[in-house]
Design a protein around this motif. Structure first.
Motif, PDB file in Angstrom:
ATOM      1  N   ASP A   1      31.395 -20.038  -3.174  1.00  0.00           N
ATOM      2  CA  ASP A   1      30.592 -20.237  -4.376  1.00  0.00           C
ATOM      3  C   ASP A   1      29.715 -21.464  -4.139  1.00  0.00           C
ATOM      4  N   LYS A   2      28.414 -21.216  -3.883  1.00  0.00           N
ATOM      5  CA  LYS A   2      27.536 -22.320  -3.493  1.00  0.00           C
ATOM      6  C   LYS A   2      27.418 -23.381  -4.590  1.00  0.00           C
ATOM      7  N   TYR A   3      27.575 -22.951  -5.860  1.00  0.00           N
ATOM      8  CA  TYR A   3      27.482 -23.923  -6.953  1.00  0.00           C
ATOM      9  C   TYR A   3      28.742 -24.797  -6.991  1.00  0.00           C
TER      10      TYR A   3
ATOM     11  N   LEU B   1      16.008 -20.406  -7.600  1.00  0.00           N
ATOM     12  CA  LEU B   1      17.129 -19.769  -8.297  1.00  0.00           C
ATOM     13  C   LEU B   1      18.002 -19.140  -7.219  1.00  0.00           C
ATOM     14  N   LYS B   2      19.311 -19.441  -7.259  1.00  0.00           N
ATOM     15  CA  LYS B   2      20.191 -18.975  -6.180  1.00  0.00           C
ATOM     16  C   LYS B   2      21.398 -18.217  -6.719  1.00  0.00           C
ATOM     17  N   SER B   3      21.788 -17.169  -5.985  1.00  0.00           N
ATOM     18  CA  SER B   3      23.060 -16.500  -6.265  1.00  0.00           C
ATOM     19  C   SER B   3      24.166 -17.451  -5.838  1.00  0.00           C
TER      20      SER B   3
ATOM     21  N   GLY C   1      28.004 -14.552  -2.217  1.00  0.00           N
ATOM     22  CA  GLY C   1      27.512 -13.438  -1.381  1.00  0.00           C
ATOM     23  C   GLY C   1      26.184 -13.715  -0.695  1.00  0.00           C
ATOM     24  N   ALA C   2      25.721 -14.970  -0.706  1.00  0.00           N
ATOM     25  CA  ALA C   2      24.381 -15.264  -0.176  1.00  0.00           C
ATOM     26  C   ALA C   2      24.394 -15.431   1.343  1.00  0.00           C
ATOM     27  N   TYR C   3      23.360 -14.924   1.997  1.00  0.00           N
ATOM     28  CA  TYR C   3      23.111 -15.236   3.412  1.00  0.00           C
ATOM     29  C   TYR C   3      21.667 -14.908   3.734  1.00  0.00           C
ATOM     30  N   ASP C   4      21.136 -15.598   4.747  1.00  0.00           N
ATOM     31  CA  ASP C   4      19.755 -15.386   5.203  1.00  0.00           C
ATOM     32  C   ASP C   4      18.746 -15.396   4.050  1.00  0.00           C
ATOM     33  N   GLY C   5      19.017 -16.224   3.053  1.00  0.00           N
ATOM     34  CA  GLY C   5      18.084 -16.390   1.945  1.00  0.00           C
ATOM     35  C   GLY C   5      18.050 -15.212   0.978  1.00  0.00           C
ATOM     36  N   ARG C   6      18.943 -14.225   1.193  1.00  0.00           N
ATOM     37  CA  ARG C   6      18.890 -13.027   0.349  1.00  0.00           C
ATOM     38  C   ARG C   6      19.310 -13.276  -1.095  1.00  0.00           C
ATOM     39  N   GLY C   7      19.979 -14.394  -1.333  1.00  0.00           N
ATOM     40  CA  GLY C   7      20.374 -14.703  -2.703  1.00  0.00           C
ATOM     41  C   GLY C   7      19.446 -15.726  -3.340  1.00  0.00           C
TER      42      GLY C   7
ATOM     43  N   ALA D   1      20.403 -22.859 -10.608  1.00  0.00           N
ATOM     44  CA  ALA D   1      19.048 -23.274 -10.228  1.00  0.00           C
ATOM     45  C   ALA D   1      19.120 -24.571  -9.441  1.00  0.00           C
ATOM     46  N   GLU D   2      18.183 -24.713  -8.517  1.00  0.00           N
ATOM     47  CA  GLU D   2      18.134 -25.931  -7.714  1.00  0.00           C
ATOM     48  C   GLU D   2      16.722 -26.493  -7.764  1.00  0.00           C
ATOM     49  N   LYS D   3      16.631 -27.792  -7.938  1.00  0.00           N
ATOM     50  CA  LYS D   3      15.322 -28.447  -7.913  1.00  0.00           C
ATOM     51  C   LYS D   3      14.671 -28.191  -6.560  1.00  0.00           C
ATOM     52  N   TRP D   4      13.356 -27.989  -6.545  1.00  0.00           N
ATOM     53  CA  TRP D   4      12.654 -27.744  -5.281  1.00  0.00           C
ATOM     54  C   TRP D   4      12.764 -28.974  -4.388  1.00  0.00           C
ATOM     55  N   ALA D   5      13.216 -28.749  -3.160  1.00  0.00           N
ATOM     56  CA  ALA D   5      13.311 -29.869  -2.203  1.00  0.00           C
ATOM     57  C   ALA D   5      12.032 -29.865  -1.374  1.00  0.00           C
TER      58      ALA D   5
ATOM     59  N   ARG E   1      11.224 -31.690   6.874  1.00  0.00           N
ATOM     60  CA  ARG E   1      11.786 -30.704   7.792  1.00  0.00           C
ATOM     61  C   ARG E   1      13.252 -30.491   7.458  1.00  0.00           C
ATOM     62  N   GLU E   2      13.830 -29.457   8.063  1.00  0.00           N
ATOM     63  CA  GLU E   2      15.252 -29.181   7.843  1.00  0.00           C
ATOM     64  C   GLU E   2      16.050 -29.590   9.075  1.00  0.00           C
ATOM     65  N   LEU E   3      17.229 -30.134   8.814  1.00  0.00           N
ATOM     66  CA  LEU E   3      18.110 -30.596   9.895  1.00  0.00           C
ATOM     67  C   LEU E   3      19.453 -29.894   9.776  1.00  0.00           C
TER      68      LEU E   3
ATOM     69  N   VAL F   1      26.492 -27.838   8.952  1.00  0.00           N
ATOM     70  CA  VAL F   1      25.994 -28.541   7.765  1.00  0.00           C
ATOM     71  C   VAL F   1      24.464 -28.525   7.771  1.00  0.00           C
ATOM     72  N   GLU F   2      23.892 -27.862   6.769  1.00  0.00           N
ATOM     73  CA  GLU F   2      22.429 -27.759   6.655  1.00  0.00           C
ATOM     74  C   GLU F   2      21.914 -28.848   5.731  1.00  0.00           C
ATOM     75  N   MET F   3      20.818 -29.497   6.145  1.00  0.00           N
ATOM     76  CA  MET F   3      20.275 -30.609   5.347  1.00  0.00           C
ATOM     77  C   MET F   3      18.753 -30.549   5.256  1.00  0.00           C
ATOM     78  N   PHE F   4      18.229 -31.240   4.248  1.00  0.00           N
ATOM     79  CA  PHE F   4      16.783 -31.415   4.115  1.00  0.00           C
ATOM     80  C   PHE F   4      16.463 -32.878   4.419  1.00  0.00           C
ATOM     81  N   LEU F   5      15.451 -33.108   5.246  1.00  0.00           N
ATOM     82  CA  LEU F   5      14.926 -34.463   5.435  1.00  0.00           C
ATOM     83  C   LEU F   5      13.685 -34.558   4.558  1.00  0.00           C
TER      84      LEU F   5
ATOM     85  N   ASN G   1      22.000 -29.341   2.043  1.00  0.00           N
ATOM     86  CA  ASN G   1      21.687 -28.039   1.445  1.00  0.00           C
ATOM     87  C   ASN G   1      22.973 -27.254   1.229  1.00  0.00           C
ATOM     88  N   GLU G   2      23.643 -26.884   2.319  1.00  0.00           N
ATOM     89  CA  GLU G   2      24.908 -26.153   2.168  1.00  0.00           C
ATOM     90  C   GLU G   2      25.705 -26.278   3.458  1.00  0.00           C
ATOM     91  N   ILE G   3      26.978 -25.864   3.358  1.00  0.00           N
ATOM     92  CA  ILE G   3      27.875 -25.931   4.517  1.00  0.00           C
ATOM     93  C   ILE G   3      28.376 -24.532   4.834  1.00  0.00           C
TER      94      ILE G   3
HETATM   95  P1  ATP Z   1      22.230 -19.060   5.109  1.00  0.00           P
HETATM   96  O1  ATP Z   1      21.807 -17.836   5.873  1.00  0.00           O
HETATM   97  O2  ATP Z   1      21.934 -20.343   5.831  1.00  0.00           O
HETATM   98  O3  ATP Z   1      23.626 -18.993   4.563  1.00  0.00           O
HETATM   99  P2  ATP Z   1      21.443 -18.894   2.334  1.00  0.00           P
HETATM  100  O4  ATP Z   1      21.116 -17.477   2.008  1.00  0.00           O
HETATM  101  O5  ATP Z   1      22.781 -19.419   1.884  1.00  0.00           O
HETATM  102  O6  ATP Z   1      21.212 -19.158   3.872  1.00  0.00           O
HETATM  103  P3  ATP Z   1      20.048 -21.339   1.608  1.00  0.00           P
HETATM  104  O7  ATP Z   1      20.576 -22.050   2.782  1.00  0.00           O
HETATM  105  O8  ATP Z   1      20.441 -21.808   0.260  1.00  0.00           O
HETATM  106  O9  ATP Z   1      20.283 -19.749   1.700  1.00  0.00           O
HETATM  107  O10 ATP Z   1      18.452 -21.342   1.661  1.00  0.00           O
HETATM  108  C1  ATP Z   1      17.739 -20.736   2.734  1.00  0.00           C
HETATM  109  C2  ATP Z   1      16.474 -21.542   3.003  1.00  0.00           C
HETATM  110  O11 ATP Z   1      15.664 -21.573   1.818  1.00  0.00           O
HETATM  111  C3  ATP Z   1      16.729 -23.005   3.321  1.00  0.00           C
HETATM  112  O12 ATP Z   1      17.096 -23.183   4.681  1.00  0.00           O
HETATM  113  C4  ATP Z   1      15.370 -23.600   2.966  1.00  0.00           C
HETATM  114  O13 ATP Z   1      14.406 -23.305   3.952  1.00  0.00           O
HETATM  115  C5  ATP Z   1      15.024 -22.839   1.684  1.00  0.00           C
HETATM  116  N1  ATP Z   1      15.564 -23.566   0.496  1.00  0.00           N
HETATM  117  C6  ATP Z   1      16.830 -23.472   0.010  1.00  0.00           C
HETATM  118  N2  ATP Z   1      17.007 -24.262  -1.075  1.00  0.00           N
HETATM  119  C7  ATP Z   1      15.829 -24.883  -1.281  1.00  0.00           C
HETATM  120  C8  ATP Z   1      15.373 -25.838  -2.237  1.00  0.00           C
HETATM  121  N3  ATP Z   1      16.145 -26.316  -3.214  1.00  0.00           N
HETATM  122  N4  ATP Z   1      14.089 -26.260  -2.125  1.00  0.00           N
HETATM  123  C9  ATP Z   1      13.267 -25.784  -1.151  1.00  0.00           C
HETATM  124  N5  ATP Z   1      13.636 -24.886  -0.224  1.00  0.00           N
HETATM  125  C10 ATP Z   1      14.906 -24.431  -0.272  1.00  0.00           C
END
Ligand code: ATP
Ligand code: MG
Ligand code: MG
Length: 395
Positions: free
Chosen positions: A107-109, A147-149, A152-158, A183-187, A191-193, A268-272, A281-283
């Motif tokens: 549960d990402k939240y 807006l995020k699920s 069940g999320a992967y590859d941005g599908r949620g 919902a998540e504030k726009w980051a 770049r992403e690290l 561990v995914e991060m935003f710089l 971002n997420e683990i």
């Molecule tokens: P994964 O396949 O890594 O599990 P996921 O479906 O869980 O991905 P996220 O990691 O939440 O999705 O987001 C995917 C991508 O969307 C991030 O790597 C980033 O590029 C963009 N992103 C996610 N959240 C934000 C945000 N709050 N602001 C701006 N871009 C975002």
């Protein structure tokens, strides 16, 4: 001694991560039994002699069957049935990472709520049980916001980018019906690290170098190791500044993983951010796409270290053994899918990994190519023709 290691590992999921874990296991004579539905799942294909289990990693009975035939259980995907894992843990089964950690990360939240309690910096988030709260997120965060699920999320599908209050209905129908949302504030990141952190059951912790990940349509596209942070950032090219960014990213990643129980590799995914701030971002509680490069570029790959960690064996060095590396994901793209792989045959330092997936759906992860080099400049020049072959617009 029949083998160097007699304990058997069972893994939930037999995709590409399981396949690369299998490659590492084979070299060490470690027995890996895979639970996944397809008989020809990517990981099963390369160790077909093993009596793998056919069934879903969400099927409690099949997970129990796996548990009966192995000593240690691990996962290559977090979307598994955790209720049965909790039950097995109570019975004394060794499971890594712990069912509690897998459950939390599912549960990402909840994951964010937990990490916030531990002082980990992240983009602001808001639970969205209904449309009114999604509108409220727009008021609080401004537009766009993400807006995020929750599950069940992967590859941005949620994920859905909400650009105005008119998008709310669209967002709901685009994301899985009835899916719990937040919902998540726009980051606005520079770049992403990402950092892979590995912790053994002995408590030993090691981190891999900080890498830069480049996403396209929310799917990992490229990875560069080590991350060239500081380059172009708020006008500074100062090496000390770059070093401090990498150190802070590593610290955020290690602190976040320290708040979670269990052994193994964590991605561990991060935003710089533009101002140098680092937000998590997420683990992922498992080997990760941003760590594929470790196979060719580090002394010990994330896959081998994951196995060592869950067996309590000494961890191998996570340092790079080449100055620079890059990784390009091969996504399903009709006739263009394997163009870069054809070119890789004649590019020095390039290693192609294909995952044996039969069905080449658009956007599906079919393989990757890792390129190593004497400098990041050399890695870039070796990668560029392949990146352009996949999408001429990237020139
Ligand atoms: P994964 O396949 O890594 O599990 P996921 O479906 O869980 O991905 P996220 O990691 O939440 O999705 O987001 C995917 C991508 O969307 C991030 O790597 C980033 O590029 C963009 N992103 C996610 N959240 C934000 C945000 N709050 N602001 C701006 N871009 C975002
Ligand atoms: Mg995710
Ligand atoms: Mg992600």
């Amino acid at each position: 001694m029949a083998s160097l290691e007699s304990r058997k590992i069972g893994i939930l999921g037999g995709g590409q991560l399981g396949r690369m874990a299998q490659e590492a296991a084979s070299r060490l004579n470690i027995s890996l039994t895979i639970l996944d539905q397809p008989v020809d799942a990517p990981a099963k294909q390369i160790n077909a002699i093993q009596p793998h289990i056919q069934g879903a990693f969400t099927d409690a009975d099949k997970i129990r069957e796996l548990a009966n035939s192995v000593d240690v259980i691990t996962v290559e995907i977090e979307h598994v049935d955790t209720a049965v894992l909790f039950e097995l843990e109570k019975q004394g089964k060794e499971i890594h990472p712990t069912p509690g950690t897998i459950h939390l990360i599912q549960d990402k939240y909840e994951q964010k709520v937990h990490l916030a309690k531990h002082g980990i910096p992240m983009a602001d988030a808001l639970d969205c049980p209904d449309d009114a709260s999604i509108q409220d997120a727009g008021q609080r965060f401004g537009f766009p916001f993400m807006l995020k699920s929750k599950t069940g999320a992967y590859d941005g599908r949620g994920n859905y980018v909400v650009r105005s209050s008119k998008d709310v209905a669209d967002a709901r129908s685009h994301l899985a019906p009835g899916a719990p949302l937040y919902a998540e504030k726009w980051a606005k990141f520079d770049r992403e690290l990402a950092v892979m952190v590995v912790r053994s059951v002995t408590g030993e912790v090691q981190s891999y170098p900080v890498v830069e990940t480049v996403h396209k349509n929310s799917i990992c596209h490229l990875v560069f190791a080590p991350a060239q942070v500081g380059r172009g950032l708020t006008g500074t090219k100062d090496a000390t500044f770059a070093h401090s960014i990498a150190e802070r990213a590593r610290k955020v990643a290690e602190d976040a993983v320290a708040s979670l129980a269990g052994a193994g590799v964590f991605g561990v995914e991060m935003f710089l951010m533009d101002n140098g701030e680092i937000l998590l971002n997420e683990i992922a509680p498992r080997p990760h796409n941003s760590g594929h490069y470790t196979i060719e570029a580090c002394h010990t790959s994330q896959y081998e270290n994951h196995l060592r960690a869950i067996l309590g064996l000494p961890l191998g060095s996570t340092a790079m053994k080449v100055p620079a590396a890059g990784m390009l994901n091969i996504l399903g793209n009709g006739d263009r899918t394997y163009l870069a792989c054809e070119m890789a045959y004649s590019i020095a330092g390039a290693t192609t990994h294909l995952y044996g997936k039969k069905e080449c759906k658009q956007g599906r992860k079919m393989g990757h190519i890792t390129v190593v080099g004497d400098s990041m400049q050399q890695v870039h020049s070796r990668l560029l023709p392949m990146v352009c072959a996949l999408d001429p617009a990237d020139q």
